[in-house]
Motif scaffolding. Structure first.
Motif, mmCIF file in Angstrom:
data_model
loop_
_atom_site.group_PDB
_atom_site.id
_atom_site.type_symbol
_atom_site.label_atom_id
_atom_site.label_comp_id
_atom_site.label_asym_id
_atom_site.label_seq_id
_atom_site.Cartn_x
_atom_site.Cartn_y
_atom_site.Cartn_z
ATOM 1 N N ALA A 183 -2.021 1.837 16.336
ATOM 2 C CA ALA A 183 -2.779 0.853 17.093
ATOM 3 C C ALA A 183 -3.231 -0.325 16.239
ATOM 4 C CB ALA A 183 -3.998 1.512 17.735
ATOM 5 N N VAL A 184 -3.503 -0.070 14.949
ATOM 6 C CA VAL A 184 -4.047 -1.136 14.088
ATOM 7 C C VAL A 184 -3.108 -1.462 12.938
ATOM 8 C CG1 VAL A 184 -5.995 -1.843 12.643
ATOM 9 C CG2 VAL A 184 -6.396 -0.460 14.697
ATOM 10 N N ALA A 185 -2.890 -0.487 12.068
ATOM 11 C CA ALA A 185 -2.014 -0.701 10.909
ATOM 12 C C ALA A 185 -1.438 0.635 10.476
ATOM 13 C CB ALA A 185 -2.794 -1.327 9.754
ATOM 14 N N THR A 186 -0.271 0.596 9.882
ATOM 15 C CA THR A 186 0.354 1.825 9.405
ATOM 16 C C THR A 186 -0.457 2.419 8.256
ATOM 17 O OG1 THR A 186 2.513 0.935 9.988
ATOM 18 C CG2 THR A 186 2.483 2.794 8.484
ATOM 19 N N GLY A 187 -0.603 3.716 8.267
ATOM 20 C CA GLY A 187 -1.250 4.382 7.135
ATOM 21 C C GLY A 187 -2.609 4.963 7.385
ATOM 22 N N GLY A 188 -3.319 4.464 8.376
ATOM 23 C CA GLY A 188 -4.612 5.030 8.723
ATOM 24 C C GLY A 188 -5.591 5.068 7.570
ATOM 25 N N GLN A 189 -6.373 6.157 7.500
ATOM 26 C CA GLN A 189 -7.418 6.280 6.501
ATOM 27 C C GLN A 189 -6.864 6.261 5.086
ATOM 28 O OE1 GLN A 189 -10.022 9.543 7.291
ATOM 29 N NE2 GLN A 189 -11.318 9.173 5.521
ATOM 30 N N ALA A 190 -5.707 6.860 4.875
ATOM 31 C CA ALA A 190 -5.118 6.873 3.535
ATOM 32 C C ALA A 190 -4.864 5.453 3.037
ATOM 33 C CB ALA A 190 -3.808 7.663 3.542
ATOM 34 N N GLY A 191 -4.473 4.558 3.952
ATOM 35 C CA GLY A 191 -4.164 3.191 3.575
ATOM 36 C C GLY A 191 -5.357 2.403 3.077
ATOM 37 N N THR A 192 -6.575 2.849 3.428
ATOM 38 C CA THR A 192 -7.783 2.135 2.998
ATOM 39 C C THR A 192 -8.381 2.715 1.724
ATOM 40 O OG1 THR A 192 -9.310 3.534 4.270
ATOM 41 C CG2 THR A 192 -8.308 1.672 5.425
ATOM 42 N N SER A 193 -7.814 3.811 1.221
ATOM 43 C CA SER A 193 -8.366 4.450 0.026
ATOM 44 C C SER A 193 -8.101 3.592 -1.207
ATOM 45 C CB SER A 193 -7.742 5.833 -0.155
ATOM 46 O OG SER A 193 -8.317 6.500 -1.246
ATOM 47 N N SER A 194 -9.138 3.393 -2.006
ATOM 48 C CA SER A 194 -9.001 2.540 -3.186
ATOM 49 C C SER A 194 -8.098 3.165 -4.248
ATOM 50 C CB SER A 194 -10.374 2.240 -3.785
ATOM 51 O OG SER A 194 -11.083 3.445 -4.017
ATOM 52 N N ARG A 195 -8.176 4.490 -4.376
ATOM 53 C CA ARG A 195 -7.333 5.157 -5.360
ATOM 54 C C ARG A 195 -7.177 6.631 -4.998
ATOM 55 N NH1 ARG A 195 -5.040 2.827 -9.003
ATOM 56 N NH2 ARG A 195 -4.045 3.753 -10.809
#
Length: 317
Positions: free
Chosen positions: A13-25
């Motif tokens: 719905a928003v961007a591929t990757g979900g929560q993992a995609g926002t993780s800094s490291r």
């Protein structure tokens, strides 16, 4: 799914990757001993998915799932539909917002629910605060400590080990720029155009004090993205999708009678509908676990459908 010969469509719905995609490291993912940012990991995943012929639909939001014969009709919010022989639910979770008076006007300006390079670059040399006691909060604190002058990790509970992996606890406690404040909750925010300070309270002594902070990063858990699945398949009391033995206990026996079996390990109360990752009840909230469950789900799709068929993976929802 695509690499295993299935016609595969991934929907976000928003961007591929979900929560993992926002993780800094991400430092505990096999094959990346020095760690990798969530953004880079997902970028590589997208390239790999395209390589095998998967179709990625972004943005596209799913609003309904309807059984039809031995297949499913997936309905999107724009009214379009897709037919699928099997569906893998990997819709993850929504971030919980910090309920503090006046915080709404600062969200996206100096109050964030992710810690990426972009947010970190906005608070260089300034003190910042991170709220949360889990792995996401620990990872964010360590990452932000490479940019900010000081990072205060505000933890509601009294033990950092309760929800954070030991390797992260060790790094956080050793870092000279990180200060851990246990039994601490945010009660107020100050600042006109951006955050300037926080009012925090010790929930053990009720003592309050003001902390200077140029930015606030919030990692206080999440709720599953399953509102659109209520009444369609069985969920637990928190809204996570039931699978395997738990699904069998809640399943309609007449629906499964013709198959001569109950739900497979990652299968829901609907035959041919599987769940993987954070959205699944009882799942381990880790990137490696979610990836493994996704691979397992594809194996189970083959067991359900045979060696041919179509797969729609719903993520986002």
């Amino acid at each position: 799914g695509a690499s295993d010969g299935l016609t595969t469509v991934a929907v976000d719905a928003v961007a591929t990757g979900g929560q993992a995609g926002t993780s800094s490291r991400i430092e505990n993912y096999l094959g990346f001993p020095s760690g990798i940012s969530g953004g880079e990991l997902i970028e590589r995943a997208v390239i790999q998915a395209h390589k095998f012929g998967a179709r990625l639909m972004v943005p596209a939001q799913v609003s309904g799932l309807t059984p039809q014969d031995d297949e499913y009709i997936v309905t999107f919010t724009d009214g379009s539909r897709a037919r699928a022989g099997a569906v893998v639910l990997a819709s993850g979770v929504w971030y919980r917002r910090l309920e503090v008076p006046g915080i709404d006007r600062l969200e996206g300006i100096s109050v964030y629910y992710a810690a990426t390079v972009h947010e970190a670059s906005l608070c260089q040399a300034d003190p910042v605060a991170v709220v949360g006691g889990g792995n996401s909060a620990g990872q964010a604190a360590l990452f932000l400590a490479t940019h900010a002058s000081r990072v205060r990790l505000l933890v509601r509970g009294g033990d950092l080990n309760a929800d954070m992996s030991r390797y992260l606890v060790d790094q956080v406690e050793r870092h000279p720029k990180i200060e851990v404040l246990l039994h601490t909750e945010v009660r107020g925010v100050s600042g006109e155009e951006k955050l300037e300070s926080l009012m925090v309270e010790d929930n053990a002594s009720s003592e309050r004090r003001e902390l200077r902070a140029a930015a606030l990063f919030v990692f206080i858990g999440a709720r599953p993205r399953t509102e659109w699945l209520r009444g369609v398949l069985a969920l637990d009391e928190k809204g996570f999708v039931l699978t395997g033995a738990e699904a069998q206990a809640a399943a309609d026996a007449t629906r499964w009678a013709s198959l001569g079996r109950g739900p497979l390990l990652l299968e829901t109360t609907l035959p041919g509908v599987f769940a993987a990752g954070d959205v699944r009840s009882g799942s381990v909230k880790r990137v490696a676990s979610a990836t493994g469950e996704g691979a397992m789900a594809i194996r189970l799709v083959h067991e359900h459908r045979g060696k041919t068929g179509n797969l729609v993976r719903s993520a986002g929802p």
